[in-house]
Design a protein around this motif. Structure first.
Motif, PDB file in Angstrom:
ATOM      1  N   ALA A   1       0.656  -1.158   0.002  1.00 25.61           N
ATOM      2  CA  ALA A   1       0.094   0.084  -0.173  1.00 25.61           C
ATOM      3  C   ALA A   1       0.777   1.063  -0.027  1.00 25.61           C
ATOM      4  O   ALA A   1       0.602   2.116  -0.649  1.00 25.61           O
ATOM      5  CB  ALA A   1      -1.025  -0.006   1.125  1.00 25.61           C
ATOM      6  N   GLU A   2       1.769   1.345   0.902  1.00 30.32           N
ATOM      7  CA  GLU A   2       2.693   2.396   0.838  1.00 30.32           C
ATOM      8  C   GLU A   2       3.885   2.642  -0.386  1.00 30.32           C
ATOM      9  O   GLU A   2       4.016   3.546  -0.758  1.00 30.32           O
ATOM     10  CB  GLU A   2       3.706   2.433   2.039  1.00 30.32           C
ATOM     11  CG  GLU A   2       2.827   2.409   3.453  1.00 30.32           C
ATOM     12  CD  GLU A   2       1.966   3.768   3.395  1.00 30.32           C
ATOM     13  OE1 GLU A   2       2.354   4.768   2.896  1.00 30.32           O
ATOM     14  OE2 GLU A   2       0.830   3.659   4.131  1.00 30.32           O
ATOM     15  N   VAL A   3       4.200   1.418  -0.823  1.00 33.30           N
ATOM     16  CA  VAL A   3       5.295   1.320  -1.754  1.00 33.30           C
ATOM     17  C   VAL A   3       4.579   1.583  -3.183  1.00 33.30           C
ATOM     18  O   VAL A   3       5.004   2.308  -4.248  1.00 33.30           O
ATOM     19  CB  VAL A   3       5.886   0.221  -1.906  1.00 33.30           C
ATOM     20  CG1 VAL A   3       6.944   0.049  -3.128  1.00 33.30           C
ATOM     21  CG2 VAL A   3       6.925  -0.054  -0.629  1.00 33.30           C
ATOM     22  N   GLY A   4       3.467   0.967  -3.525  1.00 33.99           N
ATOM     23  CA  GLY A   4       2.896   0.831  -4.930  1.00 33.99           C
ATOM     24  C   GLY A   4       3.586   0.119  -5.778  1.00 33.99           C
ATOM     25  O   GLY A   4       4.180  -1.067  -5.524  1.00 33.99           O
ATOM     26  N   ASP A   5       3.881   0.770  -6.958  1.00 33.20           N
ATOM     27  CA  ASP A   5       4.727   0.128  -8.006  1.00 33.20           C
ATOM     28  C   ASP A   5       6.179   0.150  -7.850  1.00 33.20           C
ATOM     29  O   ASP A   5       6.723   1.294  -7.893  1.00 33.20           O
ATOM     30  CB  ASP A   5       4.133   0.599  -9.506  1.00 33.20           C
ATOM     31  CG  ASP A   5       4.931   0.003 -10.705  1.00 33.20           C
ATOM     32  OD1 ASP A   5       5.829  -1.058 -10.515  1.00 33.20           O
ATOM     33  OD2 ASP A   5       4.866   0.665 -11.789  1.00 33.20           O
ATOM     34  N   ILE A   6       6.959  -1.103  -7.616  1.00 32.99           N
ATOM     35  CA  ILE A   6       8.059  -1.114  -7.174  1.00 32.99           C
ATOM     36  C   ILE A   6       9.081  -0.343  -8.431  1.00 32.99           C
ATOM     37  O   ILE A   6      10.475   0.063  -8.103  1.00 32.99           O
ATOM     38  CB  ILE A   6       8.829  -2.448  -7.104  1.00 32.99           C
ATOM     39  CG1 ILE A   6      10.071  -2.331  -6.139  1.00 32.99           C
ATOM     40  CG2 ILE A   6       8.883  -3.239  -8.087  1.00 32.99           C
ATOM     41  CD1 ILE A   6       9.899  -1.959  -4.903  1.00 32.99           C
ATOM     42  N   SER A   7       8.799  -0.361  -9.675  1.00 29.36           N
ATOM     43  CA  SER A   7       9.460  -0.068 -10.606  1.00 29.36           C
ATOM     44  C   SER A   7       9.556   1.497 -10.638  1.00 29.36           C
ATOM     45  O   SER A   7      10.368   2.100 -11.364  1.00 29.36           O
ATOM     46  CB  SER A   7       8.603  -0.273 -12.024  1.00 29.36           C
ATOM     47  OG  SER A   7       7.498   0.326 -12.408  1.00 29.36           O
ATOM     48  N   ARG A   8       8.723   2.217  -9.747  1.00 23.02           N
ATOM     49  CA  ARG A   8       9.070   3.642  -9.810  1.00 23.02           C
ATOM     50  C   ARG A   8      10.331   3.947  -8.939  1.00 23.02           C
ATOM     51  O   ARG A   8      10.769   5.287  -8.986  1.00 23.02           O
ATOM     52  CB  ARG A   8       7.985   4.249  -9.162  1.00 23.02           C
ATOM     53  CG  ARG A   8       7.594   4.090  -7.608  1.00 23.02           C
ATOM     54  CD  ARG A   8       6.062   4.666  -7.317  1.00 23.02           C
ATOM     55  NE  ARG A   8       5.856   4.452  -6.029  1.00 23.02           N
ATOM     56  CZ  ARG A   8       5.802   5.250  -5.129  1.00 23.02           C
ATOM     57  NH1 ARG A   8       6.154   6.431  -5.222  1.00 23.02           N
ATOM     58  NH2 ARG A   8       5.422   5.020  -3.824  1.00 23.02           N
ATOM     59  N   PHE A   9      10.875   2.880  -8.391  1.00 19.60           N
ATOM     60  CA  PHE A   9      12.110   3.246  -7.605  1.00 19.60           C
ATOM     61  C   PHE A   9      13.355   2.679  -8.670  1.00 19.60           C
ATOM     62  O   PHE A   9      13.481   1.542  -9.057  1.00 19.60           O
ATOM     63  CB  PHE A   9      12.277   2.618  -6.158  1.00 19.60           C
ATOM     64  CG  PHE A   9      11.319   2.930  -5.405  1.00 19.60           C
ATOM     65  CD1 PHE A   9      11.271   4.464  -4.574  1.00 19.60           C
ATOM     66  CD2 PHE A   9      10.111   2.289  -5.208  1.00 19.60           C
ATOM     67  CE1 PHE A   9      10.417   4.670  -4.035  1.00 19.60           C
ATOM     68  CE2 PHE A   9       9.153   2.957  -4.397  1.00 19.60           C
ATOM     69  CZ  PHE A   9       9.185   3.908  -3.673  1.00 19.60           C
ATOM     70  N   SER A  10      14.311   3.611  -9.017  1.00 15.89           N
ATOM     71  CA  SER A  10      15.791   3.064  -9.969  1.00 15.89           C
ATOM     72  C   SER A  10      16.377   2.032  -9.201  1.00 15.89           C
ATOM     73  O   SER A  10      16.923   1.349  -9.950  1.00 15.89           O
ATOM     74  CB  SER A  10      15.959   4.234 -10.444  1.00 15.89           C
ATOM     75  OG  SER A  10      16.717   4.833  -9.442  1.00 15.89           O
TER      76      SER A  10
END
Length: 397
Positions: A286-295
């Motif tokens: 819920a807090e992280v969302g889509d992991i791909s938005r972090f490089s």
């Protein structure tokens, strides 16, 4: 996200909202204020209809609740809506020489922040934000329950101090008895048949204590007569029942939201790490969302505020401390996950012990576990793979 050409910042209050649309920091398309009603929503849409929907990105800063109806309305009209981390907007504000604070200036700053951060924003931030609100509501309820239980224990320390040492006071049968007879003094005068009736009414479960035992303990208790404290305890118990019911409802809704948002795969991936359960996994997603938005894993760690900061000036070197500038809700969940894997997962437990033998105090060793756990989870979610002890997923470990 690079297809966007129009960036619309919104600042919302209870009665109205201000909007600023830009195509670049130098080119303001329009600035206007609209009432928070159906007429205002439609007038705003008419402004936006001058541009293709897929070219517009609408955003607001993460704060308050007044935006929800507007964003639901816009999302149903297929507009792209995101909720920005306040640190992103603050970064834009810090670059300004002249400090101004109005609804319109805030809307403009948010538009500038959208333009600046457009390449790293998640494509479904609104949906993940709605899911995040549920998770945070569950977190709030659990914290309230913990506070209530602490108050109940303090009350019983005066009203019936022997009880907590003998039974689990949070079984439904004991709480129901205390709700009606909130002290040893009250239980002394209670008919045995009434106590037995309350205990035997707990559906489908055999009580761990008998009415005779309760009466015996009450007769020998040092607890005295405090009518005001009894009244307060009864209120706390009723509030606890209500919150536990709310917690169950929110948890079920959270699980349903996971299924509808197709997040179940990510939940199962996280749960493949022994020590991480349904609840912490859901809160993390819920807090992280889509992991791909972090490089990188470092970006994820920084987002949680678990990255170290060091103050240095000339020859002076200050001590390293957590930045705590990130998402405090995520930081709490990661800490709970780290504690869980140290208790239940042999690999992370051995890593924790190794760091302790190297001289790290408890909290720093747990922080090291949290960092390692985040690097592992990042690789797992990135590659959609379950936990494996060969750790071939991530070169960062």
């Amino acid at each position: 996200m690079s297809n966007f050409k129009v960036f619309v910042g919104i600042d919302i209050s209870k009665e109205s909202f201000s909007a600023c649309a830009i195509s670049s920091p130098q080119d303001v398309i329009f600035e206007d204020t609209f009432p928070m009603d159906s007429h205002g929503f439609k007038a705003f849409i008419r402004k936006l209809n001058a541009f293709p929907k897929n070219s517009i990105l609408i955003g607001k800063e993460s704060s308050g609740c007044y935006y929800i109806n507007l964003f639901v309305y816009l999302s149903k009209k297929n507009f792209n809506c995101v909720v920005l981390n306040p640190l992103i907007v603050k970064g834009v504000q810090n670059m300004e020489i002249r400090k101004t604070k109005t609804d319109r200036s805030d809307a403009r700053r948010i538009a500038f922040a959208l333009y600046t951060a457009q390449y790293v924003l998640p494509q479904k931030s609104f949906l993940s934000h709605e899911f995040r609100e549920l998770a945070r509501e569950r977190e709030r309820i659990t914290q309230q329950i913990a506070t209530l239980k602490n108050d109940i224990e303090k009350a019983l320390a005066v009203l019936f101090p022997e009880l907590e040492r003998r039974v689990n006071i949070y079984t439904e049968s004991i709480l129901r008895v205390l709700e009606k007879y909130p002290s040893a003094w009250a239980l002394k005068a209670a008919p045995l048949s009434d106590i037995q009736k309350i205990i035997s009414s707990e559906a489908g479960r055999a009580s761990s204590v008998t009415a005779e035992s309760l009466k015996k303990w009450a007769d020998n208790s040092i607890g005295q007569f405090f009518p005001v404290r009894e009244l307060i305890l009864q209120g706390k118990i009723r509030e606890l029942f209500f919150l536990e019911e709310q917690l169950e409802r929110v948890t079920e809704l959270l699980k349903k939201s996971c299924e509808e948002a197709a997040l179940c795969q990510n939940i199962e991936i996280l749960k493949s790490i022994k020590g991480i359960g349904d609840t912490t996994a859901m809160h993390f997603i819920a807090e992280v969302g889509d992991i791909s938005r972090f490089s990188s894993p470092k970006k994820l760690i920084a987002y949680a505020g678990l990255d170290p900061t060091v103050y240095e000036s000339g020859k002076f070197k200050g001590s390293s401390r957590l930045s705590k500038r990130g998402n405090r809700h995520l930081r709490r969940v990661i800490w709970l996950m780290a504690v869980g894997v140290v208790i239940h997962n042999e690999y992370f437990r051995q890593y924790f012990k190794r760091r302790r033998t190297q001289g790290l105090p408890y909290k720093k060793a747990m922080l090291a576990v949290a960092h390692k756990l985040m690097r592992t989870i990042y690789a797992m979610l990135k590659h959609k793979k379950s936990f494996s002890l060969n750790h071939s997923l991530s070169p960062c470990m």
